[in-house]
Scaffold this active site. Structure first.
Site, PDB file in Angstrom:
ATOM      1  N   SER A 244     -17.711  -2.461  -8.869  1.00  0.00           N
ATOM      2  CA  SER A 244     -18.310  -1.704  -8.317  1.00  0.00           C
ATOM      3  C   SER A 244     -19.081  -1.230  -9.054  1.00  0.00           C
ATOM      4  O   SER A 244     -19.006  -1.608 -10.658  1.00  0.00           O
ATOM      5  CB  SER A 244     -17.721  -0.154  -8.773  1.00  0.00           C
ATOM      6  OG  SER A 244     -18.468   1.058  -8.096  1.00  0.00           O
TER       7      SER A 244
ATOM      8  N   TYR B 128     -13.678   7.208 -12.676  1.00  0.00           N
ATOM      9  CA  TYR B 128     -13.365   6.363 -12.109  1.00  0.00           C
ATOM     10  C   TYR B 128     -14.577   4.933 -12.541  1.00  0.00           C
ATOM     11  O   TYR B 128     -13.827   3.836 -12.474  1.00  0.00           O
ATOM     12  CB  TYR B 128     -14.196   6.906 -10.574  1.00  0.00           C
ATOM     13  CG  TYR B 128     -14.493   5.390  -9.752  1.00  0.00           C
ATOM     14  CD1 TYR B 128     -13.032   5.129  -9.308  1.00  0.00           C
ATOM     15  CD2 TYR B 128     -15.425   5.071  -8.926  1.00  0.00           C
ATOM     16  CE1 TYR B 128     -12.623   3.781  -8.337  1.00  0.00           C
ATOM     17  CE2 TYR B 128     -15.473   3.978  -8.280  1.00  0.00           C
ATOM     18  CZ  TYR B 128     -14.800   3.433  -7.920  1.00  0.00           C
ATOM     19  OH  TYR B 128     -14.523   2.652  -7.037  1.00  0.00           O
TER      20      TYR B 128
ATOM     21  N   ASN C 280     -19.263  10.901   0.231  1.00  0.00           N
ATOM     22  CA  ASN C 280     -20.049   9.563   0.688  1.00  0.00           C
ATOM     23  C   ASN C 280     -20.988   9.647   1.733  1.00  0.00           C
ATOM     24  O   ASN C 280     -20.599  10.411   2.868  1.00  0.00           O
ATOM     25  CB  ASN C 280     -19.964   7.512   0.732  1.00  0.00           C
ATOM     26  CG  ASN C 280     -18.473   7.813  -0.651  1.00  0.00           C
ATOM     27  OD1 ASN C 280     -17.775   7.716  -0.383  1.00  0.00           O
ATOM     28  ND2 ASN C 280     -19.155   7.488  -1.002  1.00  0.00           N
ATOM     29  N   LEU C 281     -22.331   8.905   1.860  1.00  0.00           N
ATOM     30  CA  LEU C 281     -23.277   9.582   2.837  1.00  0.00           C
ATOM     31  C   LEU C 281     -22.917   8.897   4.532  1.00  0.00           C
ATOM     32  O   LEU C 281     -23.135   9.546   5.190  1.00  0.00           O
ATOM     33  CB  LEU C 281     -24.481   8.374   2.245  1.00  0.00           C
ATOM     34  CG  LEU C 281     -25.289   8.632   3.198  1.00  0.00           C
ATOM     35  CD1 LEU C 281     -26.237  10.264   2.787  1.00  0.00           C
ATOM     36  CD2 LEU C 281     -27.288   8.255   2.516  1.00  0.00           C
TER      37      LEU C 281
ATOM     38  N   ASN D 182      -4.191   6.835   0.188  1.00  0.00           N
ATOM     39  CA  ASN D 182      -5.505   7.227   1.432  1.00  0.00           C
ATOM     40  C   ASN D 182      -5.849   6.437   2.678  1.00  0.00           C
ATOM     41  O   ASN D 182      -6.657   5.822   2.539  1.00  0.00           O
ATOM     42  CB  ASN D 182      -6.054   6.854  -0.032  1.00  0.00           C
ATOM     43  CG  ASN D 182      -8.089   7.631   0.669  1.00  0.00           C
ATOM     44  OD1 ASN D 182      -7.912   9.074   0.918  1.00  0.00           O
ATOM     45  ND2 ASN D 182      -8.680   6.841   0.306  1.00  0.00           N
TER      46      ASN D 182
ATOM     47  N   LYS E 289     -12.738   1.571 -13.915  1.00  0.00           N
ATOM     48  CA  LYS E 289     -13.827  -0.232 -13.146  1.00  0.00           C
ATOM     49  C   LYS E 289     -13.720  -1.381 -13.965  1.00  0.00           C
ATOM     50  O   LYS E 289     -12.850  -2.510 -14.508  1.00  0.00           O
ATOM     51  CB  LYS E 289     -14.441  -0.045 -12.322  1.00  0.00           C
ATOM     52  CG  LYS E 289     -13.752   0.438 -10.732  1.00  0.00           C
ATOM     53  CD  LYS E 289     -12.901  -0.011 -10.061  1.00  0.00           C
ATOM     54  CE  LYS E 289     -12.517  -0.008  -8.999  1.00  0.00           C
ATOM     55  NZ  LYS E 289     -10.548  -0.515  -8.706  1.00  0.00           N
TER      56      LYS E 289
ATOM     57  N   GLY F  79     -24.831  13.435 -12.159  1.00  0.00           N
ATOM     58  CA  GLY F  79     -24.353  11.976 -12.315  1.00  0.00           C
ATOM     59  C   GLY F  79     -24.680  11.107 -11.041  1.00  0.00           C
ATOM     60  O   GLY F  79     -24.787   9.555 -11.281  1.00  0.00           O
ATOM     61  N   ASP F  80     -25.652  11.655 -10.367  1.00  0.00           N
ATOM     62  CA  ASP F  80     -25.763  10.811  -9.265  1.00  0.00           C
ATOM     63  C   ASP F  80     -27.635   9.787 -10.270  1.00  0.00           C
ATOM     64  O   ASP F  80     -27.605  10.653 -10.789  1.00  0.00           O
ATOM     65  CB  ASP F  80     -27.201  10.869  -8.069  1.00  0.00           C
ATOM     66  CG  ASP F  80     -26.132  11.348  -6.514  1.00  0.00           C
ATOM     67  OD1 ASP F  80     -25.007  10.846  -7.007  1.00  0.00           O
ATOM     68  OD2 ASP F  80     -26.068  12.030  -5.961  1.00  0.00           O
TER      69      ASP F  80
ATOM     70  N   ASN G  45      -3.833   5.445 -12.398  1.00  0.00           N
ATOM     71  CA  ASN G  45      -3.245   4.699 -10.998  1.00  0.00           C
ATOM     72  C   ASN G  45      -3.927   3.340 -10.925  1.00  0.00           C
ATOM     73  O   ASN G  45      -3.530   1.856 -10.877  1.00  0.00           O
ATOM     74  CB  ASN G  45      -3.736   5.583 -10.151  1.00  0.00           C
ATOM     75  CG  ASN G  45      -3.560   4.685  -8.715  1.00  0.00           C
ATOM     76  OD1 ASN G  45      -2.092   5.018  -8.616  1.00  0.00           O
ATOM     77  ND2 ASN G  45      -4.230   4.263  -7.833  1.00  0.00           N
TER      78      ASN G  45
ATOM     79  N   ASP H 275       0.906  -1.264  -0.088  1.00  0.00           N
ATOM     80  CA  ASP H 275      -0.243  -0.147  -0.033  1.00  0.00           C
ATOM     81  C   ASP H 275       0.885   1.530  -0.115  1.00  0.00           C
ATOM     82  O   ASP H 275       1.758   1.240   0.960  1.00  0.00           O
ATOM     83  CB  ASP H 275      -0.970   0.379   1.441  1.00  0.00           C
ATOM     84  CG  ASP H 275      -2.050   1.476   0.770  1.00  0.00           C
ATOM     85  OD1 ASP H 275      -2.460   2.470   0.714  1.00  0.00           O
ATOM     86  OD2 ASP H 275      -3.419   0.323   1.224  1.00  0.00           O
TER      87      ASP H 275
ATOM     88  N   PHE I 279     -21.840  -3.523  -3.888  1.00  0.00           N
ATOM     89  CA  PHE I 279     -22.361  -2.133  -4.209  1.00  0.00           C
ATOM     90  C   PHE I 279     -22.079  -0.985  -2.628  1.00  0.00           C
ATOM     91  O   PHE I 279     -20.637  -0.455  -3.283  1.00  0.00           O
ATOM     92  CB  PHE I 279     -24.227  -2.480  -3.899  1.00  0.00           C
ATOM     93  CG  PHE I 279     -24.534  -2.924  -4.862  1.00  0.00           C
ATOM     94  CD1 PHE I 279     -23.760  -4.360  -5.495  1.00  0.00           C
ATOM     95  CD2 PHE I 279     -25.535  -2.291  -5.739  1.00  0.00           C
ATOM     96  CE1 PHE I 279     -24.056  -4.622  -7.320  1.00  0.00           C
ATOM     97  CE2 PHE I 279     -26.282  -2.911  -6.531  1.00  0.00           C
ATOM     98  CZ  PHE I 279     -25.372  -3.854  -7.780  1.00  0.00           C
TER      99      PHE I 279
END
Ligand code: NAD
Ligand code: WQD
Length: 339
Positions: A124, A149, A199-200, A35, A153, A294-295, A99, A31, A178
């Site tokens: 994802s 992103y 994120n929420l 992050n 994936k 984008g949501d 990356n 790693d 998810f």
């Protein structure tokens, strides 16, 4: 058996390393800590009373990968290392493709040189873009992604499928997560965003602890029961356990196997706020804001394939997710920086 875990100091990686160690795998982590914090791995060792071999370095560094494969008899790779911010990827696409895509190509080349052919990949639900029907099945169209992103994936998925088609020695499990939330029940490891959370759940918990003033709820006019976005939140420990099931599947299967890892249940933003208030006994102030670009309105998995083929089901419910997330947040108000 020794597993190489890329990105093993991160949120999902650290929880998976705990489960691997507790199942008696030897674990080597690479790693670059871009992050994450090494403290996460120290705590993993505290939880398990076992040790992890840690290399601080980058999967873009082929020399380092070769030396790891030479020094250790690696049986398989669990590949979490990657950048994950949808917003950042829109402004810095090159960084994300380098990356996430180049990093994975590098890793695969090093595996090839070392004769290692089993890999579990963190994909994802983002690859589904806006799902045509719900719950989402693995055979639904992919690639209609709206950000670099998600596209990175999707590109890695394609690369893995093409490799698997080229040579049956390759054994890949592509896991489409998810929305992972929650934390280990010890309260020692959890999600530790560097900045203001995107994120929420991390946002809600930082409002509950008083670090952030107020949650913005991004839209209440979606075609959902209460108008707010619906997602399939999955406890990170259930997700981690899915990786162990995938590794065991790769003992006997080859090709590029794709699995949704979700619960199959959708919860709205307002339901999440309510559930967190109950678990934390705190009030979470919120206000309705415009939709986030984008949501999508709704996304939740059909997890039947993972159940049938891997013998995996998510066992932890919404209360566990909330109680465990709050335990982590309240015991570590500033995440690993508190140490
Ligand atoms: P995370 O950022 O906590 O973990 C990723 C880890 O990889 C970090 O420790 C980071 O330092 C490391 N890393 C990044 N680039 C690296 C590189 N080039 N070389 C070495 N290390 C590198 O994120 P996470 O939430 O644990 O996610 C793990 C994986 O799962 C990621 O690939 C992510 O895209 C994917 N994923 C996450 C979610 C989610 O909501 N958390 C959902 C779907 C998929
Ligand atoms: C969930 C819901 C928001 C924040 C993203 C990535 C996905 C995956 C997980 C990596 C939505 C609402 C959020 C806030 C809000 N990551 N929300 N206020 O968007 O489903 O998925 O993270 O692979 O690829 O796209 O997750 O947690 O950002 O949002 O109202 O401050 O909460 O609108 O309905 P999302 P999220």
């Amino acid at each position: 058996m020794t597993v190489l875990v890329t990105g093993g100091a991160g949120y999902i990686g650290s929880h998976t390393v705990v489960e691997l160690l507790q199942t008696n795998f030897d674990v080597v982590v690479i790693d670059n800590l871009s992050n994450s914090s090494e403290e996460a791995l120290k705590r993993v060792q505290r939880i398990t009373d076992k040790s992890v071999t840690f290399y601080q370095g980058d999967i873009l560094d082929s020399g380092l990968l070769d030396s790891i494969f030479t020094k250790h008899s690696i049986d398989s790779v669990v590949h979490f290392a990657g950048l994950k911010s949808v917003n950042e990827s829109i402004t810095m696409p090159h960084k994300y493709y380098e990356n996430n895509v180049q990093g994975t190509l590098n890793l695969l080349a090093a595996m090839e040189r070392a004769g290692v052919n089993k890999l579990v990949f963190s994909s994802s639900a983002n690859v589904y873009g806006t799902p045509e029907s719900l719950p989402v099945v693995e055979t639904a169209p992919v690639g209609g992604t709206s950000n670099p992103y998600g596209t990175s994936k999707y590109m890695v998925e394609r690369i893995l499928q093409d490799l698997a088609a080229s040579n049956e020695k390759w054994r890949f499990a592509i896991l489409r997560y998810f929305n992972p939330v929650g934390a280990h029940k010890s309260g020692l490891i959890g999600e530790d965003p560097n900045d203001i959370p995107n994120n929420l759940l991390p946002y809600i918990s930082q409002v509950a602890i008083g670090k952030l003033e107020c949650l913005g709820v991004f839209g209440d006019d979606y075609d959902t029961p209460d108008g707010t976005g619906v997602r399939d939140y999955i406890h990170v420990v259930d997700l981690a356990l899915g990786h162990l099931k995938a590794l065991s599947k790769l003992e006997s299967a080859s090709g590029g196997l794709v699995y949704n890892l979700g619960t199959g249940n959708g919860f709205s933003v307002l339901e999440m706020v309510k559930a967190f208030e109950v678990a934390s006994k705190r009030t979470v102030k919120f206000e309705i804001k415009p939709r986030r670009s984008g949501d999508i309105a709704m996304s939740y998995a059909n997890p039947e394939k993972a159940k049938k083929e891997l013998g995996w089901v998510a066992e932890r419910g919404l209360d566990d997710m909330m109680v465990d997330a709050w335990r982590w947040q309240s015991q570590n108000p500033n995440g690993y920086a508190d140490n």
